[in-house]
Design a protein around this motif. Sequence first.
Motif, PDB file in Angstrom:
ATOM      1  N   LEU A   1       0.823  -1.206   0.000  1.00 35.77           N
ATOM      2  CA  LEU A   1       0.000   0.000   0.000  1.00 35.77           C
ATOM      3  C   LEU A   1       0.859   1.258   0.000  1.00 35.77           C
ATOM      4  O   LEU A   1       0.569   2.236  -0.712  1.00 35.77           O
ATOM      5  N   GLN A   2       1.906   1.249   0.789  1.00 35.81           N
ATOM      6  CA  GLN A   2       2.770   2.424   0.837  1.00 35.81           C
ATOM      7  C   GLN A   2       3.472   2.660  -0.491  1.00 35.81           C
ATOM      8  O   GLN A   2       3.720   3.805  -0.876  1.00 35.81           O
ATOM      9  N   ARG A   3       3.794   1.598  -1.201  1.00 37.38           N
ATOM     10  CA  ARG A   3       4.396   1.748  -2.527  1.00 37.38           C
ATOM     11  C   ARG A   3       3.449   2.475  -3.482  1.00 37.38           C
ATOM     12  O   ARG A   3       3.895   3.117  -4.441  1.00 37.38           O
ATOM     13  N   ASP A   4       2.156   2.365  -3.214  1.00 36.16           N
ATOM     14  CA  ASP A   4       1.161   3.061  -4.032  1.00 36.16           C
ATOM     15  C   ASP A   4       0.768   4.407  -3.445  1.00 36.16           C
ATOM     16  O   ASP A   4      -0.208   5.016  -3.896  1.00 36.16           O
ATOM     17  N   GLY A   5       1.493   4.850  -2.440  1.00 31.42           N
ATOM     18  CA  GLY A   5       1.237   6.169  -1.866  1.00 31.42           C
ATOM     19  C   GLY A   5       0.031   6.257  -0.968  1.00 31.42           C
ATOM     20  O   GLY A   5      -0.485   7.351  -0.718  1.00 31.42           O
ATOM     21  N   ILE A   6      -0.430   5.125  -0.445  1.00 32.20           N
ATOM     22  CA  ILE A   6      -1.614   5.102   0.408  1.00 32.20           C
ATOM     23  C   ILE A   6      -1.223   5.310   1.867  1.00 32.20           C
ATOM     24  O   ILE A   6      -0.299   4.664   2.371  1.00 32.20           O
ATOM     25  N   ALA A   7      -1.927   6.197   2.544  1.00 30.23           N
ATOM     26  CA  ALA A   7      -1.735   6.378   3.987  1.00 30.23           C
ATOM     27  C   ALA A   7      -2.347   5.182   4.702  1.00 30.23           C
ATOM     28  O   ALA A   7      -3.504   4.811   4.434  1.00 30.23           O
ATOM     29  N   VAL A   8      -1.585   4.567   5.595  1.00 28.76           N
ATOM     30  CA  VAL A   8      -2.061   3.333   6.224  1.00 28.76           C
ATOM     31  C   VAL A   8      -1.657   3.297   7.685  1.00 28.76           C
ATOM     32  O   VAL A   8      -0.588   3.780   8.067  1.00 28.76           O
ATOM     33  N   LEU A   9      -2.531   2.736   8.511  1.00 26.63           N
ATOM     34  CA  LEU A   9      -2.288   2.575   9.941  1.00 26.63           C
ATOM     35  C   LEU A   9      -2.759   1.187  10.354  1.00 26.63           C
ATOM     36  O   LEU A   9      -3.916   0.826  10.107  1.00 26.63           O
ATOM     37  N   ALA A  10      -1.875   0.409  10.962  1.00 25.96           N
ATOM     38  CA  ALA A  10      -2.250  -0.902  11.505  1.00 25.96           C
ATOM     39  C   ALA A  10      -2.480  -0.745  13.003  1.00 25.96           C
ATOM     40  O   ALA A  10      -1.596  -0.294  13.735  1.00 25.96           O
ATOM     41  N   VAL A  11      -3.657  -1.104  13.457  1.00 23.10           N
ATOM     42  CA  VAL A  11      -4.074  -0.883  14.843  1.00 23.10           C
ATOM     43  C   VAL A  11      -3.855  -2.139  15.675  1.00 23.10           C
ATOM     44  O   VAL A  11      -4.152  -3.256  15.230  1.00 23.10           O
ATOM     45  N   ALA A  12      -3.353  -1.974  16.884  1.00 21.53           N
ATOM     46  CA  ALA A  12      -3.196  -3.086  17.823  1.00 21.53           C
ATOM     47  C   ALA A  12      -4.563  -3.401  18.429  1.00 21.53           C
ATOM     48  O   ALA A  12      -5.087  -2.645  19.237  1.00 21.53           O
ATOM     49  N   ASN A  13      -5.141  -4.503  18.040  1.00 24.46           N
ATOM     50  CA  ASN A  13      -6.455  -4.941  18.486  1.00 24.46           C
ATOM     51  C   ASN A  13      -6.353  -5.494  19.912  1.00 24.46           C
ATOM     52  O   ASN A  13      -5.584  -6.423  20.158  1.00 24.46           O
ATOM     53  N   PRO A  14      -7.120  -4.964  20.864  1.00 32.12           N
ATOM     54  CA  PRO A  14      -7.009  -5.446  22.248  1.00 32.12           C
ATOM     55  C   PRO A  14      -7.393  -6.916  22.455  1.00 32.12           C
ATOM     56  O   PRO A  14      -6.908  -7.559  23.387  1.00 32.12           O
ATOM     57  N   LEU A  15      -8.301  -7.450  21.617  1.00 33.68           N
ATOM     58  CA  LEU A  15      -8.725  -8.855  21.712  1.00 33.68           C
ATOM     59  C   LEU A  15      -9.382  -9.186  23.053  1.00 33.68           C
ATOM     60  O   LEU A  15      -9.277 -10.304  23.555  1.00 33.68           O
ATOM     61  N   ARG A  16     -10.108  -8.225  23.634  1.00 31.22           N
ATOM     62  CA  ARG A  16     -10.742  -8.424  24.941  1.00 31.22           C
ATOM     63  C   ARG A  16     -12.238  -8.614  24.869  1.00 31.22           C
ATOM     64  O   ARG A  16     -12.832  -9.219  25.763  1.00 31.22           O
ATOM     65  N   GLY A  17     -12.900  -8.077  23.845  1.00 31.83           N
ATOM     66  CA  GLY A  17     -14.353  -8.207  23.757  1.00 31.83           C
ATOM     67  C   GLY A  17     -14.856  -7.484  22.533  1.00 31.83           C
ATOM     68  O   GLY A  17     -14.291  -6.467  22.132  1.00 31.83           O
ATOM     69  N   LEU A  18     -15.920  -8.010  21.923  1.00 29.87           N
ATOM     70  CA  LEU A  18     -16.433  -7.437  20.688  1.00 29.87           C
ATOM     71  C   LEU A  18     -16.817  -5.967  20.850  1.00 29.87           C
ATOM     72  O   LEU A  18     -16.405  -5.117  20.058  1.00 29.87           O
ATOM     73  N   ALA A  19     -17.585  -5.656  21.871  1.00 25.25           N
ATOM     74  CA  ALA A  19     -18.037  -4.276  22.059  1.00 25.25           C
ATOM     75  C   ALA A  19     -16.873  -3.343  22.384  1.00 25.25           C
ATOM     76  O   ALA A  19     -16.738  -2.265  21.791  1.00 25.25           O
ATOM     77  N   SER A  20     -16.024  -3.759  23.316  1.00 28.67           N
ATOM     78  CA  SER A  20     -14.923  -2.878  23.726  1.00 28.67           C
ATOM     79  C   SER A  20     -13.871  -2.746  22.632  1.00 28.67           C
ATOM     80  O   SER A  20     -13.341  -1.657  22.396  1.00 28.67           O
ATOM     81  N   ASP A  21     -13.567  -3.834  21.932  1.00 36.22           N
ATOM     82  CA  ASP A  21     -12.592  -3.756  20.842  1.00 36.22           C
ATOM     83  C   ASP A  21     -13.108  -2.892  19.699  1.00 36.22           C
ATOM     84  O   ASP A  21     -12.366  -2.087  19.120  1.00 36.22           O
ATOM     85  N   ALA A  22     -14.386  -3.049  19.360  1.00 31.76           N
ATOM     86  CA  ALA A  22     -14.970  -2.241  18.288  1.00 31.76           C
ATOM     87  C   ALA A  22     -14.985  -0.763  18.665  1.00 31.76           C
ATOM     88  O   ALA A  22     -14.731   0.107  17.819  1.00 31.76           O
ATOM     89  N   ALA A  23     -15.272  -0.466  19.929  1.00 35.59           N
ATOM     90  CA  ALA A  23     -15.263   0.925  20.381  1.00 35.59           C
ATOM     91  C   ALA A  23     -13.866   1.524  20.257  1.00 35.59           C
ATOM     92  O   ALA A  23     -13.706   2.693  19.875  1.00 35.59           O
ATOM     93  N   TYR A  24     -12.860   0.725  20.558  1.00 29.18           N
ATOM     94  CA  TYR A  24     -11.480   1.187  20.424  1.00 29.18           C
ATOM     95  C   TYR A  24     -11.149   1.486  18.966  1.00 29.18           C
ATOM     96  O   TYR A  24     -10.593   2.542  18.641  1.00 29.18           O
ATOM     97  N   ILE A  25     -11.510   0.574  18.056  1.00 28.65           N
ATOM     98  CA  ILE A  25     -11.242   0.775  16.636  1.00 28.65           C
ATOM     99  C   ILE A  25     -11.995   1.993  16.117  1.00 28.65           C
ATOM    100  O   ILE A  25     -11.447   2.808  15.357  1.00 28.65           O
TER     101      ILE A  25
END
Length: 239
Positions: free
Chosen positions: A28-52
């Motif tokens: 993606l970066q080779r194509d000039g795309i801004a990208v961010l990989a997020v550290a997923n907490p892996l603790r719960g669907l609701a709380s993880d989704a809220a974090y994302i």
Amino acid sequence: MPASPPTVVLVHGAFTDTAGWLGVIDELQRDGIAVLAVANPLRGLASDAAYIASVAAQIDGPVVLVGHSYGGALITVAGTAHNVVGLVYVAAYVLEEGESLGELQGRFPRAALADHLKRWTCPDGDGERITEVSIDPAAFPLVFAADVSASVARVLAAAQRPLAAAVFEERASAAAWKTKPSWALIAGADQAINPDVERFGAERAAATIIELDGASHAVAVSRPKDVADLILTAVHATS
């Protein structure tokens, strides 16, 4: 239409971390795309989704959310953030509002991974104990990464991050694909999620679908260009 190209936010799933996206990020970066990989907490669907969702909402400009595996369930909920303009599912769960991972999986024969999970308890910081699951390292190459080299599969097995077991029973509070366009990659040889589960969810969401025959659950590691190309399609469609 968005005034600027979207930032791509990558959300990993269970039993892995942001390093699983390295090849995709490079493409993606080779194509000039801004990208961010997020550290997923892996603790719960609701709380993880809220974090994302919080991460996405604080990005200046539009966002395309990309979810691998359990990360797909998270972007389904987090994708309701106001600046999310597209969703990309990579060998992922695509939930309906009110549906749990367990319910979606239960519609189809279970994948091989289900027979190779290890469970233990750990403290949650509030004086309680929670159950976590991870993949037996001996089975990891077969069920998660059958199409990567043996040495890389061993490294991935050693570096895996466990998932809170309660995640499988939590219900999605929203389904962003009902109002946001979506794309999906089906890993044809996936042994962690039945490909029929991936396909069913993607078709239900009316996603634009590609299928990769022979691809394992670790498709972002084994075939990063194919994954990046699908993401680029979403970026261009939402720009």
